[in-house]
Design a protein around this motif. Structure first.
Motif, PDB file in Angstrom:
ATOM      1  N   HIS A 135      -7.098 -14.491   5.994  1.00 15.99           N
ATOM      2  CA  HIS A 135      -6.876 -13.171   5.415  1.00 15.99           C
ATOM      3  C   HIS A 135      -5.365 -12.981   5.295  1.00 15.99           C
ATOM      4  CE1 HIS A 135     -10.961 -12.004   7.273  1.00 15.99           C
ATOM      5  NE2 HIS A 135     -11.116 -12.358   6.017  1.00 15.99           N
ATOM      6  N   ILE A 136      -4.887 -12.703   4.072  1.00 19.42           N
ATOM      7  CA  ILE A 136      -3.453 -12.696   3.783  1.00 19.42           C
ATOM      8  C   ILE A 136      -3.068 -11.351   3.184  1.00 19.42           C
ATOM      9  CG2 ILE A 136      -1.589 -13.885   2.554  1.00 19.42           C
ATOM     10  CD1 ILE A 136      -3.709 -16.238   2.222  1.00 19.42           C
ATOM     11  N   LEU A 150      -0.177 -17.611  -3.763  1.00 15.50           N
ATOM     12  CA  LEU A 150      -1.097 -17.541  -2.621  1.00 15.50           C
ATOM     13  C   LEU A 150      -2.536 -17.761  -3.060  1.00 15.50           C
ATOM     14  CD1 LEU A 150       0.457 -14.452  -0.791  1.00 15.50           C
ATOM     15  CD2 LEU A 150       0.559 -16.837  -0.029  1.00 15.50           C
ATOM     16  N   LEU A 151      -2.906 -17.206  -4.214  1.00 20.39           N
ATOM     17  CA  LEU A 151      -4.258 -17.405  -4.727  1.00 20.39           C
ATOM     18  C   LEU A 151      -4.498 -18.877  -5.060  1.00 20.39           C
ATOM     19  CD1 LEU A 151      -4.502 -14.278  -7.049  1.00 20.39           C
ATOM     20  CD2 LEU A 151      -5.744 -14.645  -4.905  1.00 20.39           C
ATOM     21  N   THR A 165     -13.425 -18.615   0.918  1.00 24.92           N
ATOM     22  CA  THR A 165     -13.776 -17.447   1.734  1.00 24.92           C
ATOM     23  C   THR A 165     -12.546 -16.638   2.114  1.00 24.92           C
ATOM     24  OG1 THR A 165     -13.649 -18.776   3.760  1.00 24.92           O
ATOM     25  CG2 THR A 165     -15.815 -18.583   2.680  1.00 24.92           C
ATOM     26  N   ALA A 166     -11.372 -17.118   1.744  1.00 23.38           N
ATOM     27  CA  ALA A 166     -10.120 -16.424   2.072  1.00 23.38           C
ATOM     28  C   ALA A 166      -9.997 -15.142   1.252  1.00 23.38           C
ATOM     29  CB  ALA A 166      -8.928 -17.337   1.808  1.00 23.38           C
ATOM     30  N   ALA A 191     -12.226 -13.765  -7.426  1.00 26.96           N
ATOM     31  CA  ALA A 191     -12.851 -12.610  -6.771  1.00 26.96           C
ATOM     32  C   ALA A 191     -12.268 -12.397  -5.378  1.00 26.96           C
ATOM     33  CB  ALA A 191     -14.359 -12.818  -6.676  1.00 26.96           C
ATOM     34  N   ASN A 192     -11.220 -13.118  -5.036  1.00 21.72           N
ATOM     35  CA  ASN A 192     -10.673 -13.105  -3.677  1.00 21.72           C
ATOM     36  C   ASN A 192      -9.399 -12.272  -3.561  1.00 21.72           C
ATOM     37  OD1 ASN A 192     -12.121 -15.773  -4.261  1.00 21.72           O
ATOM     38  ND2 ASN A 192     -12.169 -15.664  -2.035  1.00 21.72           N
ATOM     39  N   LEU A 193      -9.170 -11.397  -4.530  1.00 14.24           N
ATOM     40  CA  LEU A 193      -7.960 -10.570  -4.553  1.00 14.24           C
ATOM     41  C   LEU A 193      -8.321  -9.092  -4.553  1.00 14.24           C
ATOM     42  CD1 LEU A 193      -4.861 -10.123  -4.983  1.00 14.24           C
ATOM     43  CD2 LEU A 193      -5.346 -10.235  -7.449  1.00 14.24           C
ATOM     44  N   ILE A 194      -7.647  -8.326  -3.709  1.00 13.80           N
ATOM     45  CA  ILE A 194      -7.706  -6.870  -3.729  1.00 13.80           C
ATOM     46  C   ILE A 194      -6.289  -6.354  -3.935  1.00 13.80           C
ATOM     47  CG2 ILE A 194      -8.176  -4.787  -2.381  1.00 13.80           C
ATOM     48  CD1 ILE A 194     -10.306  -6.369  -0.873  1.00 13.80           C
ATOM     49  N   VAL A 195      -6.112  -5.444  -4.884  1.00  9.60           N
ATOM     50  CA  VAL A 195      -4.800  -4.837  -5.139  1.00  9.60           C
ATOM     51  C   VAL A 195      -4.819  -3.408  -4.606  1.00  9.60           C
ATOM     52  CG1 VAL A 195      -3.146  -4.099  -6.901  1.00  9.60           C
ATOM     53  CG2 VAL A 195      -4.356  -6.273  -7.157  1.00  9.60           C
TER      54      VAL A 195
END
Length: 373
Positions: A135-136, A150-151, A165-166, A191-195
């Motif tokens: 988790h970053i 990072l992605l 799963t990151a 789908a692994n990014l939240i802004v």
């Protein structure tokens, strides 16, 4: 700007015999650099074109303008995925001989296979040592080149055939900058990014449920989300960007770094608070000012005590040219120099803070701070 030269000569950020060469480099245009997306489907084809087609043709076409090595990989970036063009972005756009290469870069950038990014900007994410499932948090993420990097890392670290799963949470203070961040990262199709849109120094605590259905059960409370890695690339005076931000030569003053110092400390302290035990945070700026760099790191160590340690990364990215950070520095306020907070006039002690000064025991006695150039 005489004040700029006086300030950094006094701080001794480079050796005296290197000063003229240092200033000469600052006056040269910034070379164009870019990265190849390590997780893209066409990685081998793109690298082959760069190495076998463009590298050779550019050496023939623009050798008089930029020397023998017109296009070459950055030796310290893993896998030869980052490239250095010995021309500025302006020269790249205007040189007819480079039209084919420029069109190639534009197309591959639009589809997410290549990212144009300054070389120094590529450094901080590499020292996070991102692993699968991490988790970053990218605390001050816009415009998003480091977030994209990072992605790439989390998609590259996944097992073949599986989705990563990151999780990367990319935050920025301004809504307009968040729009730019989304625009620049959506090329990744992940789908692994939240802004998020928060003040970094007040970034909220988040909860995480392993199973969405369990979050609604009375006996199962969501767990506090702690981050394995935090990238703390803080707002700063930006005087390390003189090669592209020419107006900074005229605008620069020592007060610029002083004004950012407390905000930088507060953001970094919040980053530390959000870290897991055993996690890693990378602190970075676009400034050469020790008040924004070494002084902030020293204050983090003072405030955190034994709960945080400064990591010696001299064995990582060995090809990267580096040198130890400063162990001593001074603070300049309105043209006056101060070596300790006690020397500061009472009327200015609420502006010139104790945390801006070196501690009585230099942090270099037990640790090394790396100051990336």
């Amino acid at each position: 700007n005489a004040a700029f030269e006086e300030y950094y000569k006094e701080q001794r950020i480079v050796h005296e015999e290197e000063w003229d060469a240092f200033m000469s480099v600052l006056r040269k245009p910034l070379p164009a650099t870019f990265r190849v997306n390590a997780s893209c489907r066409f990685l081998k084809d793109i690298c082959s074109r760069l190495e076998n087609d463009f590298r050779r043709s550019l050496e023939n076409e623009v050798s008089d303008e930029c020397g023998e090595y017109a296009l070459s990989p950055l030796p310290w970036y893993p896998g030869n995925l980052a490239w250095h063009l010995n021309l500025s972005r302006k020269q790249l756009r205007k040189n007819p001989a480079l039209e084919s290469f420029h069109e190639f870069l534009k197309h591959e950038s639009e589809v997410g296979n290549v990212t144009r990014q300054e070389a120094v900007s590529m450094v901080p994410p590499l020292f996070l040592n991102v692993q699968a499932g991490h988790h970053i948090l990218d605390m001050c993420a816009a415009p998003g080149s480091k977030t994209f990097q990072l992605l790439e890392m989390i998609h590259q670290s996944k097992e073949p055939g599986l989705l990563p799963t990151a999780l990367v949470i990319a935050n920025d203070l301004k809504v307009q900058r968040c729009d730019v961040l989304i625009h620049n990262t959506k090329r990744m199709c992940t789908a692994n990014l939240i802004v998020t849109n928060h003040e970094a120094q007040s970034f909220p605590s988040c909860s995480l449920a392993k199973d969405d259905s369990e979050a609604y059960k009375d006996h199962c409370k969501p767990q506090r989300l702690e981050f394995d890695r935090v990238l703390c690339d803080v707002p700063c005076s930006g005087d390390g960007t003189l090669r592209k931000s020419h107006d900074l030569w005229r605008k620069w003053s020592s007060s610029m770094g002083n004004e950012f110092h407390l905000l930088q400390v507060n953001i970094a302290m919040r980053g530390i608070a959000l870290l897991k035990v055993g996690g890693r945070m990378v602190y970075s700026t676009c400034s050469m000012n020790p008040v924004e760099n070494e002084a902030v790191v020293a204050e983090l160590l003072r405030r955190s005590g034994s709960s945080v340690e400064l990591l010696d990364v001299s064995t990582e990215l060995r090809e990267l040219v580096r040198r130890p950070g400063l162990g001593t520095w001074k603070v300049n306020d309105r043209g006056s120099w101060f070596q300790t907070h006690e020397d500061v006039p009472d009327s200015r002690k609420n502006v010139i803070l104790p945390s801006m000064f070196p501690s009585s025991t230099s942090i270099h006695e037990s640790h090394k701070v790396w100051h990336f150039k």
